[in-house]
Design a protein around this motif. Sequence first.
Motif, PDB file in Angstrom:
ATOM      1  N   ALA A 106       0.857  -1.206   0.000  1.00 18.87           N
ATOM      2  CA  ALA A 106       0.000   0.000   0.000  1.00 18.87           C
ATOM      3  C   ALA A 106       0.887   1.249   0.000  1.00 18.87           C
ATOM      4  CB  ALA A 106      -0.918  -0.018   1.225  1.00 18.87           C
ATOM      5  N   ASN A 107       1.970   1.224   0.806  1.00 17.47           N
ATOM      6  CA  ASN A 107       2.901   2.363   0.811  1.00 17.47           C
ATOM      7  C   ASN A 107       3.612   2.503  -0.531  1.00 17.47           C
ATOM      8  OD1 ASN A 107       2.330   3.230   3.385  1.00 17.47           O
ATOM      9  ND2 ASN A 107       3.982   2.075   4.350  1.00 17.47           N
ATOM     10  N   LEU A 108       3.946   1.370  -1.136  1.00 10.73           N
ATOM     11  CA  LEU A 108       4.606   1.392  -2.444  1.00 10.73           C
ATOM     12  C   LEU A 108       3.698   2.059  -3.488  1.00 10.73           C
ATOM     13  CD1 LEU A 108       7.300   0.151  -3.642  1.00 10.73           C
ATOM     14  CD2 LEU A 108       5.893  -1.686  -4.521  1.00 10.73           C
ATOM     15  N   TYR A 129      -7.265  11.447   6.477  1.00  7.64           N
ATOM     16  CA  TYR A 129      -6.951  12.879   6.374  1.00  7.64           C
ATOM     17  C   TYR A 129      -6.087  13.175   5.150  1.00  7.64           C
ATOM     18  CZ  TYR A 129      -8.683  14.036  11.065  1.00  7.64           C
ATOM     19  OH  TYR A 129      -9.478  14.258  12.155  1.00  7.64           O
ATOM     20  N   GLY A 130      -5.236  12.219   4.781  1.00  8.15           N
ATOM     21  CA  GLY A 130      -4.234  12.487   3.751  1.00  8.15           C
ATOM     22  C   GLY A 130      -4.728  12.202   2.342  1.00  8.15           C
ATOM     23  N   ASP A 131      -3.850  12.438   1.369  1.00  8.60           N
ATOM     24  CA  ASP A 131      -4.181  12.065  -0.005  1.00  8.60           C
ATOM     25  C   ASP A 131      -4.330  10.549  -0.104  1.00  8.60           C
ATOM     26  OD1 ASP A 131      -3.708  14.660  -1.730  1.00  8.60           O
ATOM     27  OD2 ASP A 131      -2.190  14.599  -0.154  1.00  8.60           O
ATOM     28  N   PHE A 132      -3.431   9.862   0.616  1.00  7.55           N
ATOM     29  CA  PHE A 132      -3.496   8.399   0.666  1.00  7.55           C
ATOM     30  C   PHE A 132      -3.359   7.943   2.115  1.00  7.55           C
ATOM     31  CE2 PHE A 132      -1.427   9.318  -3.483  1.00  7.55           C
ATOM     32  CZ  PHE A 132      -2.439   8.832  -4.308  1.00  7.55           C
ATOM     33  N   GLY A 133      -4.099   6.917   2.477  1.00  8.21           N
ATOM     34  CA  GLY A 133      -3.962   6.301   3.803  1.00  8.21           C
ATOM     35  C   GLY A 133      -3.724   4.818   3.595  1.00  8.21           C
ATOM     36  N   THR A 134      -2.784   4.263   4.358  1.00 10.71           N
ATOM     37  CA  THR A 134      -2.448   2.848   4.139  1.00 10.71           C
ATOM     38  C   THR A 134      -2.645   2.037   5.421  1.00 10.71           C
ATOM     39  OG1 THR A 134      -0.116   3.201   4.708  1.00 10.71           O
ATOM     40  CG2 THR A 134      -0.718   3.467   2.389  1.00 10.71           C
ATOM     41  N   TYR A 135      -3.008   0.771   5.255  1.00 10.58           N
ATOM     42  CA  TYR A 135      -3.326  -0.110   6.388  1.00 10.58           C
ATOM     43  C   TYR A 135      -2.697  -1.481   6.148  1.00 10.58           C
ATOM     44  CZ  TYR A 135      -6.852   3.517   6.941  1.00 10.58           C
ATOM     45  OH  TYR A 135      -7.476   4.729   7.070  1.00 10.58           O
ATOM     46  N   SER A 136      -2.348  -2.133   7.252  1.00 11.24           N
ATOM     47  CA  SER A 136      -1.770  -3.472   7.149  1.00 11.24           C
ATOM     48  C   SER A 136      -2.630  -4.476   7.912  1.00 11.24           C
ATOM     49  CB  SER A 136      -0.357  -3.468   7.748  1.00 11.24           C
ATOM     50  OG  SER A 136       0.084  -4.798   7.969  1.00 11.24           O
ATOM     51  N   PHE A 137      -2.773  -5.651   7.339  1.00 12.12           N
ATOM     52  CA  PHE A 137      -3.499  -6.726   8.022  1.00 12.12           C
ATOM     53  C   PHE A 137      -2.549  -7.865   8.363  1.00 12.12           C
ATOM     54  CE2 PHE A 137      -6.729  -5.232   4.683  1.00 12.12           C
ATOM     55  CZ  PHE A 137      -7.081  -4.126   5.444  1.00 12.12           C
ATOM     56  N   TYR A 138      -1.293  -7.507   8.607  1.00 15.39           N
ATOM     57  CA  TYR A 138      -0.308  -8.511   8.967  1.00 15.39           C
ATOM     58  C   TYR A 138      -0.638  -9.060  10.357  1.00 15.39           C
ATOM     59  CZ  TYR A 138       4.140 -10.807   9.678  1.00 15.39           C
ATOM     60  OH  TYR A 138       5.088 -11.753   9.923  1.00 15.39           O
TER      61      TYR A 138
END
Length: 415
Positions: A79-81, A197-206
């Motif tokens: 997601a960050n990539l 809040y941001g242009d992109f928000g990322t989440y992990s399901f690890y």
Amino acid sequence: MKKEIKNFLTKYLKSENEKNLKKYTLLEDAFSNEDILSALDVLLSGKITMGAITKEFENEFAKYLNVKHALMVNSGSSANLLAAFALVNPMKKNYLKKNDEFIIQALCWSTSLWPLVQAGLKPKFIDVNLDSFNVDYKEVEKNINKKTKVIMAVHVLGNSSDILKISNLCKKNNIYLIEDACESLGSKFKNKFLGTYGDFGTYSFYYSHQITSGEGGMIVCHTDEDYRLLHSLRSHGWDRGFNPKIKNQIKENTFNFINSGFNLRPLDITAAIGLNQFRRLNKFMDIRSKNRTKIIEFLKSSTKWKNQFKFFNEIKNLQPSWFGFPLMINENLLHKKEKFLNYLKKQNIETRPILSGNFMNQKSIELYGLNKAKINFKNSQTIEDRGFFIGLHINPITKSSLLNLTNHLLMIDRL
Ligand SMILES: Cc1ncc(COP(=O)(O)O)c(C=O)c1O
């Protein structure tokens, strides 16, 4: 086939009965029966690649977080990539150029940082606040200049910065904002979810994150253009399967390669587990919060309590969704840290560092020459030196587990 499955389950149930009840792992009872059955359902359907269930998860995720679009990927790192490569992609209006700068905290995760560097951008590191493990707004404001084009805000262990002020600062200065909420799904700042809040928000399901599908992640965004871009980058650069309701769609289900791309697609198996878990997120949050309160109460009410640890508290206006339970060892016991963590390991109590500690100490920073000036990030270093975290479980903690855990934690000054 049936006999083999039966034998397998008998063996599994036997091992379940022999479970070491004194263990305190990062995550306990990771998957419910429904999680397992939903994954099996996908497996038995014969098609496990990304499909309808991934879409269903994305839709529910976007609706719940109140964002226009959510796109599932195979990890939080992916997601960050996607966020990083979207910002430098020529399909994006005002896309960034090589060596444009971004701000990131020195206490960060490897893949909060590297995707932006891999995309050709230059990091400027800043220190964090010792109490919240996140950056202070003032520190961000002080460090932006004409070259700053992105702020990568890493929300640590369910906590955050004053993300509203940071987001306003970004808008005012035409700076993109990425929120790495990989450790903070469900936390709200001023009643709005972190990551939105941001242009992109990322989440992990690890494993051991707020919800888990083993591996898996999600990215959210607010415009059709960004969604289309992320969608093509996720999957070979093509437009295939793109939502036809969105304007400028070329043609559904064709092999139009409109962009460069990766393959960061999730499996429908992980989407099925993730969706099931997502529907229980509020329950998990509630139980984790109660377990956290109980652990603190047990520690503080013990006759052995001598302020051995400091706890970390949410910042003002944050409704936290806790990830783990971080502890800061009192300075006068710091010399015992290594021995203490080894002791906990022997007692089957799993621990982890806070993120990757002060990331400036990592060899990869030297390899890429990213801190040539050898700037000392004092608070990040203190958090690395004194901090660690243990799990917070999704079932109510039992009294015997509480006693076992807190007794071992309070052994620190006797080792
Ligand atoms: C802050 C942060 N960002 C990104 C990631 C990467 O997520 P994943 O493990 O799903 O790739 C993690 C991982 O735990 C993380 O803690």
